[in-house]
Design a protein around this motif. Structure first.
Motif, mmCIF file in Angstrom:
data_model
loop_
_atom_site.group_PDB
_atom_site.id
_atom_site.type_symbol
_atom_site.label_atom_id
_atom_site.label_comp_id
_atom_site.label_asym_id
_atom_site.label_seq_id
_atom_site.Cartn_x
_atom_site.Cartn_y
_atom_site.Cartn_z
ATOM 1 N N THR A 277 92.934 -3.420 26.376
ATOM 2 C CA THR A 277 93.118 -2.203 25.570
ATOM 3 C C THR A 277 94.106 -1.225 26.191
ATOM 4 N N GLY A 278 94.317 -1.316 27.507
ATOM 5 C CA GLY A 278 95.201 -0.376 28.180
ATOM 6 C C GLY A 278 94.513 0.932 28.533
ATOM 7 N N ASP A 279 93.200 1.012 28.279
ATOM 8 C CA ASP A 279 92.440 2.219 28.606
ATOM 9 C C ASP A 279 92.095 2.243 30.088
ATOM 10 N N ILE A 280 91.821 3.439 30.582
ATOM 11 C CA ILE A 280 91.403 3.595 31.969
ATOM 12 C C ILE A 280 89.893 3.414 32.037
ATOM 13 N N ILE A 281 89.440 2.517 32.900
ATOM 14 C CA ILE A 281 88.015 2.304 33.121
ATOM 15 C C ILE A 281 87.641 3.025 34.407
ATOM 16 N N VAL B 100 94.633 3.327 38.747
ATOM 17 C CA VAL B 100 95.230 4.616 38.408
ATOM 18 C C VAL B 100 94.730 5.652 39.401
ATOM 19 N N TYR B 101 95.679 6.399 39.989
ATOM 20 C CA TYR B 101 95.356 7.432 40.971
ATOM 21 C C TYR B 101 95.878 8.784 40.496
ATOM 22 N N VAL C 102 81.996 11.318 35.690
ATOM 23 C CA VAL C 102 82.759 12.561 35.693
ATOM 24 C C VAL C 102 84.117 12.340 35.052
ATOM 25 N N ALA C 103 84.779 11.243 35.430
ATOM 26 C CA ALA C 103 86.094 10.947 34.878
ATOM 27 C C ALA C 103 85.997 10.698 33.373
ATOM 28 N N LYS C 104 84.928 10.020 32.943
ATOM 29 C CA LYS C 104 84.756 9.755 31.517
ATOM 30 C C LYS C 104 84.516 11.060 30.771
ATOM 31 N N ALA C 105 83.709 11.959 31.341
ATOM 32 C CA ALA C 105 83.459 13.252 30.698
ATOM 33 C C ALA C 105 84.754 14.053 30.598
ATOM 34 N N LYS C 106 85.580 13.978 31.651
ATOM 35 C CA LYS C 106 86.860 14.682 31.640
ATOM 36 C C LYS C 106 87.771 14.100 30.557
ATOM 37 N N ALA C 107 87.780 12.774 30.441
ATOM 38 C CA ALA C 107 88.599 12.122 29.427
ATOM 39 C C ALA C 107 88.121 12.523 28.032
ATOM 40 N N ASP C 108 86.809 12.623 27.843
ATOM 41 C CA ASP C 108 86.266 13.042 26.550
ATOM 42 C C ASP C 108 86.646 14.489 26.253
ATOM 43 N N ALA C 109 86.626 15.337 27.298
ATOM 44 C CA ALA C 109 86.998 16.740 27.112
ATOM 45 C C ALA C 109 88.472 16.844 26.726
ATOM 46 N N ASP C 110 89.308 15.988 27.319
ATOM 47 C CA ASP C 110 90.730 15.999 26.984
ATOM 48 C C ASP C 110 90.966 15.571 25.538
ATOM 49 N N ALA C 111 90.028 14.815 24.966
ATOM 50 C CA ALA C 111 90.174 14.371 23.585
ATOM 51 C C ALA C 111 90.067 15.549 22.631
ATOM 52 N N ASP C 112 89.456 16.667 23.069
ATOM 53 C CA ASP C 112 89.298 17.846 22.223
ATOM 54 C C ASP C 112 90.528 18.739 22.235
ATOM 55 N N VAL C 113 91.566 18.357 22.954
ATOM 56 C CA VAL C 113 92.783 19.157 23.009
ATOM 57 C C VAL C 113 93.446 19.124 21.639
#
Length: 132
Positions: free
Chosen positions: A44-48, A16-17, A56-67
């Motif tokens: 699972t289809g999740d982005i690793i 994924v880019y 950083v990408a994981k933290a960003k993904a976690d932050a997006d979960a708070d939307v």
């Protein structure tokens, strides 16, 4: 940023880019940059996240979960509020444009008045000099 997926046939991995479009002034054309975010977990289809960008990408993904997630009714209410605010903004912009036009006209009239006063004063001064 837009994302796209690229499948590698040799390894069977999907990457994924993120892409970013920009204008290259030297070449006088649009170009794009891509950044690897990670790869797709086939189960699972999740982005690793991969590489140094992983945490950083994981933290960003976690932050997006708070939307916040809105119901259809809440979303429609927000859209209606947005339309109302947009209407108010357009009305105020029209009023500002009318005031700008009025100000221009007032300035023009003031300049004309000032020129007439100057001409009148010059005429008076010339009349006084002629009588001397």
């Amino acid at each position: 940023m837009p994302q796209y997926r690229l499948y590698n046939k040799n390894t069977g991995t999907t990457y994924v880019y993120e892409t970013e479009n920009y204008y290259d002034s030297e070449k006088k054309e649009t170009r794009n940059r891509k950044k690897l975010i990670g790869k797709i977990d086939p189960e699972t289809g999740d982005i690793i996240p991969t590489g140094k960008r992983g945490p950083v990408a994981k933290a960003k993904a976690d932050a997006d979960a708070d939307v916040p997630v809105y119901t259809a009714a809440e979303y429609n209410e927000l859209q209606e509020k947005n339309r109302k605010l947009l209407g108010e903004l357009e009305a105020k912009e029209k009023a500002r444009a009318a005031l700008d036009k009025e100000l221009k006209e007032t300035k023009r009239k003031y300049r004309e008045f000032r020129m007439q006063m100057r001409e009148n004063l010059m005429g008076i001064c010339n009349g006084i000099k002629a009588n001397d």
